[in-house]
Write a protein that holds these residues in place. Sequence first.
Motif, mmCIF file in Angstrom:
data_model
loop_
_atom_site.group_PDB
_atom_site.id
_atom_site.type_symbol
_atom_site.label_atom_id
_atom_site.label_comp_id
_atom_site.label_asym_id
_atom_site.label_seq_id
_atom_site.Cartn_x
_atom_site.Cartn_y
_atom_site.Cartn_z
ATOM 1 N N VAL A 111 0.850 -1.188 0.000
ATOM 2 C CA VAL A 111 0.000 0.000 0.000
ATOM 3 C C VAL A 111 0.888 1.242 0.000
ATOM 4 O O VAL A 111 1.719 1.414 0.901
ATOM 5 C CB VAL A 111 -0.930 0.026 1.225
ATOM 6 N N ILE A 112 0.723 2.075 -1.030
ATOM 7 C CA ILE A 112 1.448 3.350 -1.124
ATOM 8 C C ILE A 112 0.401 4.456 -1.064
ATOM 9 O O ILE A 112 -0.455 4.558 -1.951
ATOM 10 C CB ILE A 112 2.264 3.451 -2.426
ATOM 11 N N ASP A 113 0.478 5.284 -0.035
ATOM 12 C CA ASP A 113 -0.627 6.216 0.192
ATOM 13 C C ASP A 113 -0.161 7.409 1.025
ATOM 14 O O ASP A 113 0.862 7.344 1.712
ATOM 15 C CB ASP A 113 -1.757 5.473 0.921
ATOM 16 N N HIS A 114 -0.960 8.476 0.975
ATOM 17 C CA HIS A 114 -0.644 9.662 1.790
ATOM 18 C C HIS A 114 -1.861 10.129 2.591
ATOM 19 O O HIS A 114 -1.882 11.262 3.076
ATOM 20 C CB HIS A 114 -0.109 10.800 0.899
ATOM 21 N N HIS A 115 -2.854 9.274 2.744
ATOM 22 C CA HIS A 115 -4.039 9.666 3.492
ATOM 23 C C HIS A 115 -3.826 9.530 5.003
ATOM 24 O O HIS A 115 -3.346 8.501 5.482
ATOM 25 C CB HIS A 115 -5.248 8.827 3.058
ATOM 26 N N GLN A 116 -4.234 10.543 5.711
ATOM 27 C CA GLN A 116 -4.071 10.605 7.164
ATOM 28 C C GLN A 116 -4.790 9.452 7.853
ATOM 29 O O GLN A 116 -4.303 8.903 8.836
ATOM 30 C CB GLN A 116 -4.618 11.941 7.659
ATOM 31 N N GLY A 117 -5.958 9.066 7.331
ATOM 32 C CA GLY A 117 -6.749 8.022 7.975
ATOM 33 C C GLY A 117 -6.547 6.646 7.382
ATOM 34 O O GLY A 117 -7.455 5.811 7.449
#
Length: 336
Positions: A111-117
């Motif tokens: 998982v590559i992501d930048h979401h806070q939640g």
Amino acid sequence: MRTAAQAIASTSNFVLATHVRPDGDALGSMFGLAHILKMMGKEVCCYLEQPVADVYIFLASPVSIETDFARVSAFASQCSDDIMGIALDCGDLGRLGDNGTELSTIQPFLVIDHHQGNKGFGDLHWVEPHRSSTGEMIYDLAEELGVADELSREAAECLYTAIVTDTGSFRYESTTGHTFAVAGKLIDRGVTPASVCQRLFDNASFASLQLTQAVLASLQTYLDNQVAVVRVTRQMLQETGANYEDAEGLINFPRSVKEVRVAVIMKEGEPGTDQISVSLRAKGDCDVAEVASQFSGGGHRNAAGCRVLGKTMDEVCSMLLPVLEQALEQKKNKQV
């Protein structure tokens, strides 16, 4: 990032996916990574639940896209153990769509992501909520893999689109000096900002303009004009001939009003569903990710969303307002 890069370097076959109704960051990141992997001699299958929206179709060429999940499964099965699944810009397994659970059985699943939640699904995680976009992260991944100086213009356009859309054309507070540095390097790789922005922002249809008119006519303000709410209904789409993609970006109109601290856009789901999609955009210190989390959603401090089932738009609005009032009051107390 290093762990993700090492895992990618040692794998030959990849299935890439992103969230349903993908935006510019989701598609730009996925297609940009696809270009990078193919440049490295890897085999790549990009899965989307639905065809690419017209506004982003220029990103897709010459990437191979698969919307038939049976073919994705066939590709994965023939790769034996030499395969990796990667979810980009997706904070929740459910947001991968109807086949998300089956997608996540491809192992390892990164998982590559930048979401806070981000909910922390998958086997490997590279999640950095302070980043402007997943596209910015993918460029850094290219540097870690040693291929950033070899990016094609097409790959650079994908990542530039990811960044420019998720930063609101470099207006959101997540934009950093590093964001601009990455954008500059992508321009050096052949991106023409004016050309990309013309494709993204200057290609409205008459149907989308009529939808904009209808949506703005629905504007209501609350809490001394600090909260502005607009709506997209199925009736609006039917009467104008527009589609859900045409509603993307309309939240920026109420957000741009001087007094407004939080803008909300509510969208009715497809016919036959009882789902209301809610997007929130804030200015300043109001944490709308925290607001969205109370409705099983998430996102970033100034940009978040959620989905509510079995409620009307009026009911959803009534549920949101007390939570938004509390969030705005907390922000005010911190400033005192």
